[in-house]
Scaffold this motif. Structure first.
Motif, PDB file in Angstrom:
ATOM      1  N   MET A   1      -7.777 -35.443  -7.409  1.00 42.25           N
ATOM      2  CA  MET A   1      -7.132 -35.821  -8.409  1.00 42.25           C
ATOM      3  C   MET A   1      -7.814 -35.569  -9.938  1.00 42.25           C
ATOM      4  SD  MET A   1      -5.612 -39.512  -7.260  1.00 42.25           S
ATOM      5  CE  MET A   1      -4.237 -39.355  -6.203  1.00 42.25           C
ATOM      6  N   GLU A   2      -7.015 -35.418 -10.789  1.00 45.89           N
ATOM      7  CA  GLU A   2      -7.468 -35.103 -11.930  1.00 45.89           C
ATOM      8  C   GLU A   2      -8.428 -36.779 -12.584  1.00 45.89           C
ATOM      9  OE1 GLU A   2      -4.235 -34.453 -14.601  1.00 45.89           O
ATOM     10  OE2 GLU A   2      -3.290 -32.875 -13.514  1.00 45.89           O
ATOM     11  N   LEU A   6      -8.058 -44.335 -11.877  1.00 53.29           N
ATOM     12  CA  LEU A   6      -7.867 -44.298 -10.623  1.00 53.29           C
ATOM     13  C   LEU A   6      -7.819 -45.868  -9.848  1.00 53.29           C
ATOM     14  CD1 LEU A   6     -10.028 -41.315  -9.115  1.00 53.29           C
ATOM     15  CD2 LEU A   6      -7.401 -41.298  -9.822  1.00 53.29           C
ATOM     16  N   TYR A   7      -7.276 -45.965  -9.033  1.00 58.39           N
ATOM     17  CA  TYR A   7      -7.227 -47.275  -8.335  1.00 58.39           C
ATOM     18  C   TYR A   7      -7.452 -46.798  -6.740  1.00 58.39           C
ATOM     19  CZ  TYR A   7      -5.977 -51.329  -5.785  1.00 58.39           C
ATOM     20  OH  TYR A   7      -5.967 -52.254  -5.088  1.00 58.39           O
ATOM     21  N   ARG A   8      -8.722 -47.418  -6.297  1.00 56.82           N
ATOM     22  CA  ARG A   8      -9.125 -47.260  -5.169  1.00 56.82           C
ATOM     23  C   ARG A   8      -9.087 -48.667  -4.293  1.00 56.82           C
ATOM     24  NH1 ARG A   8     -12.675 -44.182  -8.361  1.00 56.82           N
ATOM     25  NH2 ARG A   8     -12.765 -41.953  -7.386  1.00 56.82           N
ATOM     26  N   PRO A  24       2.051 -41.599  -4.761  1.00 54.06           N
ATOM     27  CA  PRO A  24       1.105 -40.734  -4.013  1.00 54.06           C
ATOM     28  C   PRO A  24      -0.399 -41.022  -3.771  1.00 54.06           C
ATOM     29  CG  PRO A  24       1.921 -39.746  -6.034  1.00 54.06           C
ATOM     30  CD  PRO A  24       2.361 -41.324  -6.058  1.00 54.06           C
ATOM     31  N   VAL A  25      -0.597 -40.878  -2.400  1.00 58.05           N
ATOM     32  CA  VAL A  25      -2.242 -41.058  -2.096  1.00 58.05           C
ATOM     33  C   VAL A  25      -3.066 -40.155  -1.599  1.00 58.05           C
ATOM     34  CG1 VAL A  25      -1.391 -41.816   0.050  1.00 58.05           C
ATOM     35  CG2 VAL A  25      -3.462 -42.789  -0.713  1.00 58.05           C
ATOM     36  N   ASN A  42      -3.419 -42.599  -8.489  1.00 52.89           N
ATOM     37  CA  ASN A  42      -3.567 -42.826 -10.048  1.00 52.89           C
ATOM     38  C   ASN A  42      -3.181 -44.395 -10.440  1.00 52.89           C
ATOM     39  OD1 ASN A  42      -4.076 -40.049 -10.497  1.00 52.89           O
ATOM     40  ND2 ASN A  42      -2.080 -39.716 -10.192  1.00 52.89           N
ATOM     41  N   GLU A  43      -4.029 -44.664 -11.264  1.00 49.90           N
ATOM     42  CA  GLU A  43      -3.917 -46.161 -11.931  1.00 49.90           C
ATOM     43  C   GLU A  43      -2.555 -45.747 -12.970  1.00 49.90           C
ATOM     44  OE1 GLU A  43      -4.260 -49.635 -12.624  1.00 49.90           O
ATOM     45  OE2 GLU A  43      -5.916 -48.970 -11.825  1.00 49.90           O
TER      46      GLU A  43
END
Length: 84
Positions: A1-2, A6-8, A24-25, A42-43
């Motif tokens: 991802m760019e 981000l959310y993890r 999308p994951v 993506n956050e």
């Protein structure tokens, strides 16, 4: 991802909830635990809202869609372990 925010999460059920709602994951190996993974999204306000809905126990998604998302995430982890 760019290099976006981000959310993890390591929680497969939170990840499946987000995925079944169209987010999308990607899978990211844990830096210090080779057998563990992060589910990465993506956050966004939509992701935060869905996480809040999950935590509050509200929201609607087809049970079959949620099951399919869990299976998809498990397949991602298994494939990564085999190729990793």
């Amino acid at each position: 991802m760019e290099s976006k925010a981000l959310y993890r999460t390591r929680d497969i059920f939170v990840a499946a909830w987000l995925h079944s709602n169209g987010e999308p994951v990607e899978l990211e190996p844990s830096a210090n635990e080779s057998s563990k993974f992060w589910f990465v999204f993506n956050e966004s306000p939509a992701v935060r809202g869905l996480v809040d809905d999950f935590a509050r126990g509200v929201g609607l998604v087809s049970p079959l869609s949620l099951k399919n998302s869990v299976d998809y995430l498990k397949d991602m982890m298994e494939g990564s372990k085999r190729n990793g």
